[in-house]
Structure formats: structure tokens, C-alpha cells
Design an enzyme around this catalytic site. Sequence first.
Site, PDB file in Angstrom:
ATOM      1  N   VAL A 130     -10.890   6.212   1.715  1.00  0.00           N
ATOM      2  CA  VAL A 130     -10.766   4.761   1.582  1.00  0.00           C
ATOM      3  C   VAL A 130      -9.581   4.403   0.689  1.00  0.00           C
ATOM      4  CG1 VAL A 130     -12.018   2.625   1.009  1.00  0.00           C
ATOM      5  CG2 VAL A 130     -13.284   4.625   1.831  1.00  0.00           C
ATOM      6  N   SER A 131      -9.174   5.325  -0.162  1.00  0.00           N
ATOM      7  CA  SER A 131      -8.070   5.092  -1.097  1.00  0.00           C
ATOM      8  C   SER A 131      -6.796   4.707  -0.347  1.00  0.00           C
ATOM      9  CB  SER A 131      -7.798   6.351  -1.920  1.00  0.00           C
ATOM     10  OG  SER A 131      -8.966   6.830  -2.537  1.00  0.00           O
ATOM     11  N   ASN A 132      -6.065   3.750  -0.879  1.00  0.00           N
ATOM     12  CA  ASN A 132      -4.820   3.304  -0.264  1.00  0.00           C
ATOM     13  C   ASN A 132      -3.606   4.052  -0.796  1.00  0.00           C
ATOM     14  OD1 ASN A 132      -5.365   1.294   1.719  1.00  0.00           O
ATOM     15  ND2 ASN A 132      -6.038  -0.084   0.089  1.00  0.00           N
ATOM     16  N   THR A 166      -9.878  -6.090  -3.494  1.00  0.00           N
ATOM     17  CA  THR A 166     -10.856  -6.344  -2.435  1.00  0.00           C
ATOM     18  C   THR A 166     -12.027  -5.382  -2.645  1.00  0.00           C
ATOM     19  OG1 THR A 166      -9.825  -4.745  -0.941  1.00  0.00           O
ATOM     20  CG2 THR A 166      -9.045  -7.003  -0.809  1.00  0.00           C
ATOM     21  N   ARG A 195       0.828  -1.201   0.000  1.00  0.00           N
ATOM     22  CA  ARG A 195       0.000   0.000   0.000  1.00  0.00           C
ATOM     23  C   ARG A 195       0.868   1.260   0.000  1.00  0.00           C
ATOM     24  NH1 ARG A 195      -2.342  -3.684   3.576  1.00  0.00           N
ATOM     25  NH2 ARG A 195      -4.449  -4.358   3.046  1.00  0.00           N
ATOM     26  N   HIS A 226      -2.959   0.589   8.442  1.00  0.00           N
ATOM     27  CA  HIS A 226      -3.695  -0.401   7.648  1.00  0.00           C
ATOM     28  C   HIS A 226      -2.690  -0.932   6.635  1.00  0.00           C
ATOM     29  CE1 HIS A 226      -6.581  -2.417   5.153  1.00  0.00           C
ATOM     30  NE2 HIS A 226      -6.462  -1.562   4.154  1.00  0.00           N
ATOM     31  N   HIS A 257     -14.580  -9.256  21.143  1.00  0.00           N
ATOM     32  CA  HIS A 257     -13.910  -7.956  21.141  1.00  0.00           C
ATOM     33  C   HIS A 257     -12.428  -8.160  20.831  1.00  0.00           C
ATOM     34  CE1 HIS A 257     -17.471  -5.994  22.798  1.00  0.00           C
ATOM     35  NE2 HIS A 257     -17.581  -7.050  23.589  1.00  0.00           N
TER      36      HIS A 257
END
EC number: 1.1.1.27
Length: 306
Positions: free
Chosen positions: A115-117, A223, A85, A172, A165
Site C-alpha cells: 500500500v506504501s506509495n 488519506t 508519489r 496510481h 462499471h
Amino acid sequence: MKGSIIGAGQVGMACAYSMVIQNTLDELVLHDIDRNKLEGEVMDLVHGIPFVEPTRIRAGELADCAGSDVVILTAGAKQRPGETRLDLVQRNVEIFKGLIPALMAHCPDTLLLVVSNPVDIMTYVSLKLSGLPAGQVIGSGTVLDTARFRYLLAERLGVDPRSLHAYIIGEHGDSEVAVWSKVNIAGTPIGELSPDWDPAYLGDIFEQVRNAAYEIIRRKGATSYAIGLGVTQIVQALLRDQHRVLTVSSLTQGEYDLPEVCLSLPRVVGRQGVERTLAMSLTESERKQLHRSAQILRQVIDSIRW
């Protein structure tokens, strides 16, 4: 409520589809540089409206995003097989340098969901380019990684993932951190639930979480479904003022003495965006891993050509 999605690729359309079938918005505008494909995607989507609660959906320009309560950014260069990423950084920074100021001209007060990597870097870039308050610029962060973590653990323990949990924090990406010390069901730590677990098996679960995107990209190119559902959950938390705790990416505010970066920690998400961060007590090992993750992100930020 009105929302806009910038980028009608696989991720953008998965977000759109998920929000439509869950009746998340009253109005949805989609924008993409490929107008022909965009119109085809919108046609396909609106033909399903008779099967669900109605949402007004249209293809539009950036000007049509005016008045959006939330703008979701999925535009950018596509991650290639084998590419991390972070390798995507400069390519997507160049795209955002043109996109964000143009978007802010029409949506100066919106909530911006990135949301863009690489999502943590692009969240930081979006924050700096937009001039919005830090709480209004949110990255999808490790919401998906946390879901993957909970799913795999719950499968092993034979419980509903929603009853377990567990959190993935930090980047990310490759330096993300599994907070094993806080994994529990009904307050019962994982070690008491399954004391015979082999540490190597736990390590294998984390490797599956960390490598999931690479495996999916290798097999199908991108994805989409799970992140679409995850984004919908974030949007609902924002627009419905749910005060939901989600591991979204946001600007650090001195937590754990971290440098200034955007990364994921459990945060309370409501109508104003990120309302506060919940600073969990971490083990010394988890703290060190989190600092390493933050330093990796900071080095990338420092290398950006603005």
C-alpha cells in the site's frame, strides 16, 4: 486467517480498523518502529472488540508475523504536501531494502499486499526483493482511484456506485488512465445514459479523481478512510478466494505490449493472489495513455539505486 500490518500510521490503522469491524481476520499483528505509539494504537483498537466479532490483535515484531496468510505493507516515508508519489521513491526504496528481506525470513510464502506509495514502484521493488512469485505480490494500485471515479459518476447519474462499471488503470498517480470507453450501467454505455454531457464536464470528473489525494493531503495531511476500506476489500478477495475483479497493481505479463512494470489493470483476485488479468479492448487513445503511464513507471524503476 492471520494477517499482519507493517506500519501503524494513519493508513495502517485505517486498514486495521476496517478489517476488524468487517470481521476479516481471526488474528491481526501490527508492527511499527515506534513501539510506544504502536502499543497505544493497539490498546485503543482492542478496547472496541466487545462491540464487534472478535479478532485477536497484538503489537509484535517481524518474527510475530510468521504464519501470516497476508502481510500488508503501509510503512514508509509520508507524502508531503505538493510532493508527487514518484518523488517518494528513493526514500521508500531504502526502507524496503531492509524491511522486505527481514520479513521474508519469517513469512516466506505469504501474500504480500503493498500500500506504501508510490505503490506501483514499491510493488515492483517488493517483488524483486522478496523473491515471491509475481501473483503473490500485489499493490493496492488504482482500487481507490476506481472507487473515486465510480462515486463521482454515480453521483451525477443518480445511481448506487456499486451498480456502475468504470475503471482507472495504469499508474496510481498522475499518469493514470480513465477507461471512458468501458463506463456503463447494466451494459448501457455512458453516452447513451447521458448523451448531453459536456466533454469538459467529464474531464473535470477525471481531474477530481486524479487530484483527490493532493486535495485531501493539503487539507488533512493524509488519506486514510477510503484506502482502509479498499485494502479490506482486497484482503477479503484474497483470503476468501472470491475471484473478484479489482484494479490491483501487479507485474505486467505482456498485456498490450507493455514493458515490465507493476501497474493496475482489471485482475481476478483469489486465494493464490492475482490469478489472471482481463485484457479489455481499449481505444487507440486509451492504449497510448496506458503505454505512456507504463513508460513513466519504467523510467523511475530504471533510476532506482539498488
